[in-house]
Design a protein around this motif. Structure first.
Motif, PDB file in Angstrom:
ATOM      1  N   ALA A 191     -15.484  -0.456  -1.363  1.00 57.36           N
ATOM      2  CA  ALA A 191     -15.039   0.788  -2.010  1.00 57.36           C
ATOM      3  C   ALA A 191     -14.026   1.524  -1.126  1.00 57.36           C
ATOM      4  O   ALA A 191     -13.045   2.081  -1.625  1.00 57.36           O
ATOM      5  CB  ALA A 191     -16.238   1.680  -2.305  1.00 57.36           C
ATOM      6  N   ILE A 192     -14.256   1.510   0.183  1.00 57.49           N
ATOM      7  CA  ILE A 192     -13.333   2.186   1.107  1.00 57.49           C
ATOM      8  C   ILE A 192     -11.965   1.501   1.073  1.00 57.49           C
ATOM      9  O   ILE A 192     -10.930   2.160   1.020  1.00 57.49           O
ATOM     10  CB  ILE A 192     -13.932   2.193   2.529  1.00 57.49           C
ATOM     11  CG1 ILE A 192     -15.064   3.217   2.577  1.00 57.49           C
ATOM     12  CG2 ILE A 192     -12.879   2.501   3.588  1.00 57.49           C
ATOM     13  CD1 ILE A 192     -15.937   3.105   3.785  1.00 57.49           C
ATOM     14  N   ASP A 193     -11.983   0.169   1.052  1.00 60.71           N
ATOM     15  CA  ASP A 193     -10.707  -0.560   0.967  1.00 60.71           C
ATOM     16  C   ASP A 193     -10.023  -0.302  -0.373  1.00 60.71           C
ATOM     17  O   ASP A 193      -8.816  -0.093  -0.430  1.00 60.71           O
ATOM     18  CB  ASP A 193     -10.946  -2.064   1.147  1.00 60.71           C
ATOM     19  CG  ASP A 193     -11.142  -2.415   2.617  1.00 60.71           C
ATOM     20  OD1 ASP A 193     -10.740  -1.608   3.476  1.00 60.71           O
ATOM     21  OD2 ASP A 193     -11.693  -3.486   2.901  1.00 60.71           O
ATOM     22  N   ARG A 195     -10.198   2.236  -2.257  1.00 57.44           N
ATOM     23  CA  ARG A 195      -9.665   3.607  -2.343  1.00 57.44           C
ATOM     24  C   ARG A 195      -8.550   3.836  -1.324  1.00 57.44           C
ATOM     25  O   ARG A 195      -7.973   4.919  -1.280  1.00 57.44           O
ATOM     26  CB  ARG A 195     -10.783   4.630  -2.124  1.00 57.44           C
ATOM     27  CG  ARG A 195     -11.746   4.720  -3.289  1.00 57.44           C
ATOM     28  CD  ARG A 195     -12.765   5.806  -3.077  1.00 57.44           C
ATOM     29  NE  ARG A 195     -12.146   7.125  -2.979  1.00 57.44           N
ATOM     30  CZ  ARG A 195     -12.804   8.230  -2.658  1.00 57.44           C
ATOM     31  NH1 ARG A 195     -14.101   8.164  -2.417  1.00 57.44           N
ATOM     32  NH2 ARG A 195     -12.188   9.385  -2.578  1.00 57.44           N
ATOM     33  N   LEU A 197      -8.812   4.203   1.891  1.00 58.49           N
ATOM     34  CA  LEU A 197      -9.180   5.229   2.863  1.00 58.49           C
ATOM     35  C   LEU A 197      -8.813   4.824   4.292  1.00 58.49           C
ATOM     36  O   LEU A 197      -8.814   5.615   5.192  1.00 58.49           O
ATOM     37  CB  LEU A 197     -10.681   5.543   2.777  1.00 58.49           C
ATOM     38  CG  LEU A 197     -11.134   6.158   1.452  1.00 58.49           C
ATOM     39  CD1 LEU A 197     -12.632   6.376   1.433  1.00 58.49           C
ATOM     40  CD2 LEU A 197     -10.420   7.477   1.188  1.00 58.49           C
TER      41      LEU A 197
ATOM     42  N   LEU B  34      -9.103  -7.229  -2.527  1.00 54.30           N
ATOM     43  CA  LEU B  34     -10.316  -7.126  -1.708  1.00 54.30           C
ATOM     44  C   LEU B  34     -10.720  -8.504  -1.198  1.00 54.30           C
ATOM     45  O   LEU B  34     -11.332  -8.626  -0.146  1.00 54.30           O
ATOM     46  CB  LEU B  34     -11.468  -6.521  -2.520  1.00 54.30           C
ATOM     47  CG  LEU B  34     -11.423  -5.012  -2.744  1.00 54.30           C
ATOM     48  CD1 LEU B  34     -12.534  -4.579  -3.668  1.00 54.30           C
ATOM     49  CD2 LEU B  34     -11.527  -4.268  -1.420  1.00 54.30           C
ATOM     50  N   PHE B  64     -16.426   0.769  -9.186  1.00 54.09           N
ATOM     51  CA  PHE B  64     -17.535  -0.151  -8.949  1.00 54.09           C
ATOM     52  C   PHE B  64     -18.720   0.185  -9.848  1.00 54.09           C
ATOM     53  O   PHE B  64     -18.822   1.287 -10.398  1.00 54.09           O
ATOM     54  CB  PHE B  64     -17.967  -0.073  -7.481  1.00 54.09           C
ATOM     55  CG  PHE B  64     -16.934  -0.605  -6.535  1.00 54.09           C
ATOM     56  CD1 PHE B  64     -16.995  -1.900  -6.064  1.00 54.09           C
ATOM     57  CD2 PHE B  64     -15.875   0.200  -6.125  1.00 54.09           C
ATOM     58  CE1 PHE B  64     -16.030  -2.388  -5.197  1.00 54.09           C
ATOM     59  CE2 PHE B  64     -14.910  -0.281  -5.265  1.00 54.09           C
ATOM     60  CZ  PHE B  64     -14.987  -1.577  -4.804  1.00 54.09           C
ATOM     61  N   ASN B  69     -21.849   4.532  -4.217  1.00 51.15           N
ATOM     62  CA  ASN B  69     -21.353   3.872  -3.008  1.00 51.15           C
ATOM     63  C   ASN B  69     -19.870   4.091  -2.762  1.00 51.15           C
ATOM     64  O   ASN B  69     -19.345   3.682  -1.731  1.00 51.15           O
ATOM     65  CB  ASN B  69     -21.625   2.366  -3.068  1.00 51.15           C
ATOM     66  CG  ASN B  69     -23.072   2.068  -2.750  1.00 51.15           C
ATOM     67  OD1 ASN B  69     -23.772   2.912  -2.214  1.00 51.15           O
ATOM     68  ND2 ASN B  69     -23.519   0.872  -3.087  1.00 51.15           N
ATOM     69  N   GLN B  70     -19.148   4.666  -3.723  1.00 48.64           N
ATOM     70  CA  GLN B  70     -17.728   4.871  -3.479  1.00 48.64           C
ATOM     71  C   GLN B  70     -17.384   6.345  -3.267  1.00 48.64           C
ATOM     72  O   GLN B  70     -16.233   6.682  -3.096  1.00 48.64           O
ATOM     73  CB  GLN B  70     -16.859   4.236  -4.564  1.00 48.64           C
ATOM     74  CG  GLN B  70     -16.973   4.815  -5.940  1.00 48.64           C
ATOM     75  CD  GLN B  70     -16.204   3.948  -6.942  1.00 48.64           C
ATOM     76  OE1 GLN B  70     -16.780   3.200  -7.686  1.00 48.64           O
ATOM     77  NE2 GLN B  70     -14.897   4.041  -6.950  1.00 48.64           N
ATOM     78  N   ILE B  72     -17.693   9.314  -0.764  1.00 45.64           N
ATOM     79  CA  ILE B  72     -17.988   9.490   0.663  1.00 45.64           C
ATOM     80  C   ILE B  72     -18.403  10.928   0.976  1.00 45.64           C
ATOM     81  O   ILE B  72     -19.376  11.161   1.678  1.00 45.64           O
ATOM     82  CB  ILE B  72     -16.752   9.133   1.539  1.00 45.64           C
ATOM     83  CG1 ILE B  72     -16.191   7.756   1.152  1.00 45.64           C
ATOM     84  CG2 ILE B  72     -17.080   9.214   3.013  1.00 45.64           C
ATOM     85  CD1 ILE B  72     -17.075   6.594   1.446  1.00 45.64           C
ATOM     86  N   PHE B  82     -10.199  13.920   0.174  1.00 44.06           N
ATOM     87  CA  PHE B  82     -10.311  13.001   1.309  1.00 44.06           C
ATOM     88  C   PHE B  82      -9.531  11.699   1.031  1.00 44.06           C
ATOM     89  O   PHE B  82      -8.885  11.155   1.920  1.00 44.06           O
ATOM     90  CB  PHE B  82     -11.791  12.702   1.565  1.00 44.06           C
ATOM     91  CG  PHE B  82     -12.028  11.845   2.768  1.00 44.06           C
ATOM     92  CD1 PHE B  82     -11.766  12.319   4.042  1.00 44.06           C
ATOM     93  CD2 PHE B  82     -12.511  10.549   2.634  1.00 44.06           C
ATOM     94  CE1 PHE B  82     -11.977  11.528   5.158  1.00 44.06           C
ATOM     95  CE2 PHE B  82     -12.731   9.759   3.740  1.00 44.06           C
ATOM     96  CZ  PHE B  82     -12.466  10.246   5.005  1.00 44.06           C
ATOM     97  N   GLY B  83      -9.591  11.244  -0.215  1.00 42.60           N
ATOM     98  CA  GLY B  83      -8.901  10.009  -0.591  1.00 42.60           C
ATOM     99  C   GLY B  83      -7.390  10.118  -0.526  1.00 42.60           C
ATOM    100  O   GLY B  83      -6.683   9.115  -0.532  1.00 42.60           O
ATOM    101  N   ASN B  86      -4.460   9.908   3.521  1.00 45.65           N
ATOM    102  CA  ASN B  86      -3.520   8.900   4.031  1.00 45.65           C
ATOM    103  C   ASN B  86      -2.182   8.944   3.306  1.00 45.65           C
ATOM    104  O   ASN B  86      -1.235   8.290   3.698  1.00 45.65           O
ATOM    105  CB  ASN B  86      -4.104   7.491   3.882  1.00 45.65           C
ATOM    106  CG  ASN B  86      -5.223   7.248   4.871  1.00 45.65           C
ATOM    107  OD1 ASN B  86      -5.369   8.003   5.831  1.00 45.65           O
ATOM    108  ND2 ASN B  86      -6.010   6.213   4.634  1.00 45.65           N
ATOM    109  N   ARG B  87      -2.118   9.703   2.210  1.00 44.67           N
ATOM    110  CA  ARG B  87      -0.911   9.675   1.372  1.00 44.67           C
ATOM    111  C   ARG B  87      -0.133  10.989   1.384  1.00 44.67           C
ATOM    112  O   ARG B  87       1.075  10.982   1.236  1.00 44.67           O
ATOM    113  CB  ARG B  87      -1.300   9.356  -0.079  1.00 44.67           C
ATOM    114  CG  ARG B  87      -1.950   8.002  -0.244  1.00 44.67           C
ATOM    115  CD  ARG B  87      -2.410   7.834  -1.682  1.00 44.67           C
ATOM    116  NE  ARG B  87      -2.907   6.493  -1.925  1.00 44.67           N
ATOM    117  CZ  ARG B  87      -4.136   6.101  -1.673  1.00 44.67           C
ATOM    118  NH1 ARG B  87      -5.013   6.952  -1.184  1.00 44.67           N
ATOM    119  NH2 ARG B  87      -4.521   4.855  -1.904  1.00 44.67           N
ATOM    120  N   THR B 134      -5.282   9.166  -6.857  1.00 47.59           N
ATOM    121  CA  THR B 134      -4.320   8.407  -6.046  1.00 47.59           C
ATOM    122  C   THR B 134      -3.232   7.742  -6.902  1.00 47.59           C
ATOM    123  O   THR B 134      -2.431   6.962  -6.388  1.00 47.59           O
ATOM    124  CB  THR B 134      -5.046   7.327  -5.209  1.00 47.59           C
ATOM    125  OG1 THR B 134      -5.722   6.446  -6.115  1.00 47.59           O
ATOM    126  CG2 THR B 134      -6.044   7.936  -4.249  1.00 47.59           C
TER     127      THR B 134
END
Lengths: 205, 209
Positions: A191-193, A195, A197, B34, B64, B69-70, B72, B82-83, B86-87, B134
């Protein structure tokens, strides 16, 4: 999905994250500089005063500490077996004090604040090319975020035992707990990958 | 493990069906990079999912099966923001984007909520919002309604239907994909059918016995 953070407004909430981490680190060192049982006995008392007055319901606050406290008792019992009773008592007092103050820090600090501060603290090492500060901050945040989930999984396995009329034994609890945790860790990493993050990582299957 | 296959996915709505362990999720993980293919290439708009992973980051959204679990961060809006770190370096711009995404999904009321207090459907919508913020070009849904009751399922279906992006939906819920443009049926790691929903679903029901 649980969280270790508890809403509140007390003095610990107002302290900057860096100050709290510094206090905790200093306390960790100071506790091992003395062997006086009287000085060390003050630690858990003070820690309990701070932790149990944060505003969490007493039962919930105590339940949060149970797994760590059980581990501390095992460590102290081991010390008692291989060393002396005095050593075991000192270990018990030091680790209990640390547990209470660490629980206070996690209960009064949001995950986001933790991640930001750890990332900032690691930035100089990042500039030297020794680590990726963002990844360290994220890893730290993930630990704080997902540790309570292990408790949820433990309860699910315990309930499954009860539902099937099975006696709850450490050996039949620990293995499924480890396997379940590892499986979910894999999902969280995916999930982190997904998204984005952190840097994109690839697994080959 | 998937057997070699060659596909070009141009349609906007693509369903993926098959029995458990048939290779559906492995296929989806290949698309968003992935999992790297053991041989051959997976390309998105000409970009290789392995060689151009950095450039493709965030272009493929993935929802998912277990939304918990996705997520945070404890607060929905905080997790979305938070997502974006990085952008987008500017926090105000990030928060504006979060608010716009929540409004577009008509779930602005969930922004300040704690993720652990949400129902299954709300959690799934929060995960969708965290992914949509995103701006992905393609979205993969892995069993998006499997853990939802009828009410939450409808909520999720409505949100999915309003999305302009290309969507690949893995589902055991055949009603969810029956009006899609194309359906892929996997069986034992092989692509058994690549057809219209009616044909692929009929084939699926045959192999399911």
């Amino acid at each position: 999905m649980r969280t270790l953070y508890a809403e509140g407004t007390g003095p610990f909430y107002r302290l900057p994250v860096r100050a709290k981490l510094l206090l905790l680190a200093t306390l960790g060192v100071a506790l091992f500089l003395t062997r006086s049982p009287f000085v060390l006995a003050a630690g858990p008392i003070l820690g309990a005063l701070v932790y149990f007055t944060l505003g969490l319901p007493f039962g919930l606050a105590a339940r949060r500490l149970r797994p760590v406290f059980l581990t501390i008792i095992i460590v102290a019992a081991f010390s008692f077996l291989v060393s002396e009773a005095e050593e075991a008592v000192l270990q018990l007092l030091r680790l209990t004090t640390l547990m209470l103050f660490a629980a206070t820090v996690t209960a009064t600090t949001t995950i986001s604040a933790f991640i930001d501060e750890i990332t900032r603290l690691c930035r100089p090492l990042d500039r030297l090319g020794l680590m990726r500060a963002d990844d360290i901050g994220l890893a730290f945040g993930l630990v704080v975020r997902f540790v309570p989930e292990i408790m949820t999984r433990y309860e699910a396995i315990r309930d499954a035992h009860r539902a099937r009329g099975l006696k709850i034994r450490p050996i039949t609890m620990i293995m499924p707990l480890i396997l379940l945790t590892l499986r979910e860790t894999d999902q969280i990493a995916a999930a982190i990958d997904a998204r984005g993050l952190r840097g994109h990582s690839i697994t080959t299957k | 493990m998937l057997e070699p296959l060659t596909l070009s996915l141009q349609e906007r709505l693509i369903g993926v069906i098959g029995l458990n362990g048939s290779g559906k999720t492995s296929f989806a993980r290949l698309i968003n990079g992935l999992t790297a293919p053991s041989q051959g290439h997976v390309r998105l708009d000409g970009l290789d999912t392995v060689a151009d992973a950095e450039a493709l980051m965030g272009r493929v959204g993935y929802i998912f099966q277990n939304p918990a679990n996705q997520i945070i961060m404890p607060i929905v809006a905080e997790d979305m923001e938070f997502g974006l770190r990085n952008r987008e370096p500017d926090k105000t711009a990030r928060m504006e984007k979060v608010a716009a995404t929540l409004n577009a999904l008509e779930i602005a009321h969930l922004g300040a909520r704690r993720a652990h207090e949400l129902s299954g459907g709300e959690l799934q919508l929060a995960a969708l919002a965290a992914m949509l913020v995103t701006d992905p070009d393609l979205i993969i849904f892995d069993e998006p309604t499997s853990q939802l009751d009828i009410r939450n399922r409808r909520l999720m279906e409505r949100a999915m239907a309003a999305l302009p992006q290309q969507r690949i939906v893995i589902s055991h819920d055949l009603a969810l994909i029956e009006d899609f443009e194309r359906v892929l049926l996997f069986h034992d790691g092989r692509l058994l059918a690549d057809a219209t929903p009616a044909i692929a679903i009929a084939h699926y029901q045959e192999i399911a016995g």
